[in-house]
Design an enzyme around this catalytic site. Structure first.
Site, PDB file in Angstrom:
ATOM      1  N   SER A 111      17.440  31.369   4.154  1.00 38.65           N
ATOM      2  CA  SER A 111      18.552  30.875   4.974  1.00 38.65           C
ATOM      3  C   SER A 111      19.649  30.289   4.103  1.00 38.65           C
ATOM      4  O   SER A 111      19.381  29.749   3.008  1.00 38.65           O
ATOM      5  CB  SER A 111      18.030  29.792   5.927  1.00 38.65           C
ATOM      6  OG  SER A 111      19.081  29.083   6.532  1.00 38.65           O
ATOM      7  N   TYR A 126      14.328  21.595   7.246  1.00 41.37           N
ATOM      8  CA  TYR A 126      14.304  23.041   7.421  1.00 41.37           C
ATOM      9  C   TYR A 126      14.806  23.743   6.163  1.00 41.37           C
ATOM     10  O   TYR A 126      14.149  24.647   5.626  1.00 41.37           O
ATOM     11  CB  TYR A 126      15.150  23.450   8.626  1.00 41.37           C
ATOM     12  CG  TYR A 126      15.399  24.944   8.685  1.00 41.37           C
ATOM     13  CD1 TYR A 126      14.354  25.827   8.929  1.00 41.37           C
ATOM     14  CD2 TYR A 126      16.674  25.470   8.457  1.00 41.37           C
ATOM     15  CE1 TYR A 126      14.568  27.201   8.955  1.00 41.37           C
ATOM     16  CE2 TYR A 126      16.896  26.837   8.485  1.00 41.37           C
ATOM     17  CZ  TYR A 126      15.841  27.688   8.736  1.00 41.37           C
ATOM     18  OH  TYR A 126      16.061  29.044   8.742  1.00 41.37           O
ATOM     19  N   LYS A 148      12.809  26.236   3.283  1.00 38.47           N
ATOM     20  CA  LYS A 148      13.242  27.581   2.899  1.00 38.47           C
ATOM     21  C   LYS A 148      13.428  27.690   1.390  1.00 38.47           C
ATOM     22  O   LYS A 148      13.073  28.710   0.775  1.00 38.47           O
ATOM     23  CB  LYS A 148      14.535  27.946   3.641  1.00 38.47           C
ATOM     24  CG  LYS A 148      14.323  28.280   5.103  1.00 38.47           C
ATOM     25  CD  LYS A 148      13.404  29.478   5.269  1.00 38.47           C
ATOM     26  CE  LYS A 148      13.210  29.905   6.685  1.00 38.47           C
ATOM     27  NZ  LYS A 148      12.301  31.057   6.827  1.00 38.47           N
TER      28      LYS A 148
END
Length: 328
Positions: free
Chosen positions: A117, A141, A145
């Site tokens: 991402s 988050y 990643k």
């Protein structure tokens, strides 16, 4: 070879399944259906319901289906939720990935494609974000990643796998209304929801250092995301064992929040009803995040085909399928 697509019943995963299958690549799906929908899986595609935390089931699946490559999309992906539940996100996104990589190493899988991402970059203060832009994620988050990229690269080098990490920017649209995103977490569906409710769309911050004062983002059609996965998967087979590739998936073009709302108003027919209302900035929103797509073009010969209007129109078709009252 057969590719196992984890998260293949999800919004992006279903598009990847469709693109790879259409191109003649044998695929199978592994999904826990926590957010995915089994109805998205085409007839005839092998499907195993399971968690990436289930090491025994993963090993059996990889061996029984004779999997030679994995496209790993299964993950938790809501930024706000990751702030509230960081332990959950690290368990699902990092430990789940570790468990999957252990299973791939044990069963002799040689290609591994990781769904990453643009969140790994955090708040980059650059006109175009290249793959060499420093990574400084600002939420759990994004951290999971980036940690995932490190883990994939290290495991690939240690176990002779060819690996790649694809950094998505702002995914939108649908190849088919039946595959449209059912969540309301991103700008386009959030505006659709407001219009359907007869409310004004919100702009979070109109005083950024951009041309119209609103945030600028690189929106990429999910069908282009899927075609990039196909290109990357095929390229892995031709690369030397233990090598790794990291690329952005974007159009290299920015669209401001205000511009996108105006386009949505035009495409949906809501016109003046879509006049936005400004609200306070949200914490952690960078002014501009636009990809450089030079590396993926050079490495894979890939470039995006769909523009912002196509994204909105296809997403709107999917929204209207689920909300018939919204159509005008």
């Amino acid at each position: 070879m057969t590719w196992l697509i984890t998260g293949g019943a999800g919004f992006i995963g279903a598009h990847v399944v469709r693109a790879m299958r259409t191109a003649g690549e044998p695929v199978a799906v592994y999904d826990d259906l926590s957010t995915g929908d089994a109805d998205r899986i085409p007839e005839g595609v092998p499907f195993v319901k399971g968690s990436t935390l289930d090491s025994e089931l993963l090993r059996h699946t990889l061996a029984d289906l004779r999997i030679s490559g994995v496209v790993h999309l299964a993950a938790k992906k809501q930024v706000a939720e990751s702030v509230e539940r960081p332990l959950h996100y690290y368990r699902e996104n990092v430990y789940g990935l570790q468990t999957l990589l252990e299973a791939t190493a044990e069963t002799g899988v040689r290609q591994f494609l990781f769904s990453s991402s643009a969140a790994v970059y955090g708040m980059p203060d650059v006109k175009l974000v290249t793959e060499d832009t420093p990574c400084a994620p600002i939420n759990p988050y994004g951290e999971t990643k980036l940690a995932g990229e490190w883990l994939v690269r290290a495991a690939g080098a240690a176990h002779g796998m060819t690996t790649a990490s694809l950094r998505y920017f702002n995914v939108a649209g649908a190849a088919d209304e039946h595959l449209a995103d059912t969540g309301v977490f991103n700008l386009i569906p959030m505006v659709f929801e407001k219009l359907t409710q007869g409310a004004a769309p919100l702009i979070f911050g109109d005083d950024y250092d951009t041309e119209d004062g609103t945030c600028v983002r690189d929106f990429i059609h999910v069908e282009d995301i899927a075609s990039a996965h196909l290109a990357a998967a095929r390229a892995l087979s031709a690369r030397a064992s233990g090598t790794d590739l990291t690329v952005n998936i974007g159009r290299g073009e920015g669209v401001s929040v205000r511009e996108m709302i105006e386009l949505i108003a035009e495409v949906t027919g809501y016109g003046a009803d879509a006049s936005p209302v400004s609200a306070a900035r949200r914490a952690g929103d960078p002014a501009r995040v636009v990809a450089s797509a030079d590396r993926i073009r050079a490495e894979l010969g890939w470039s995006a085909r769909h523009d912002a209007r196509e994204m909105v129109a296809s997403a709107w078709a999917g929204w209207c399928l689920r909300h018939p009252e919204a159509h005008r």
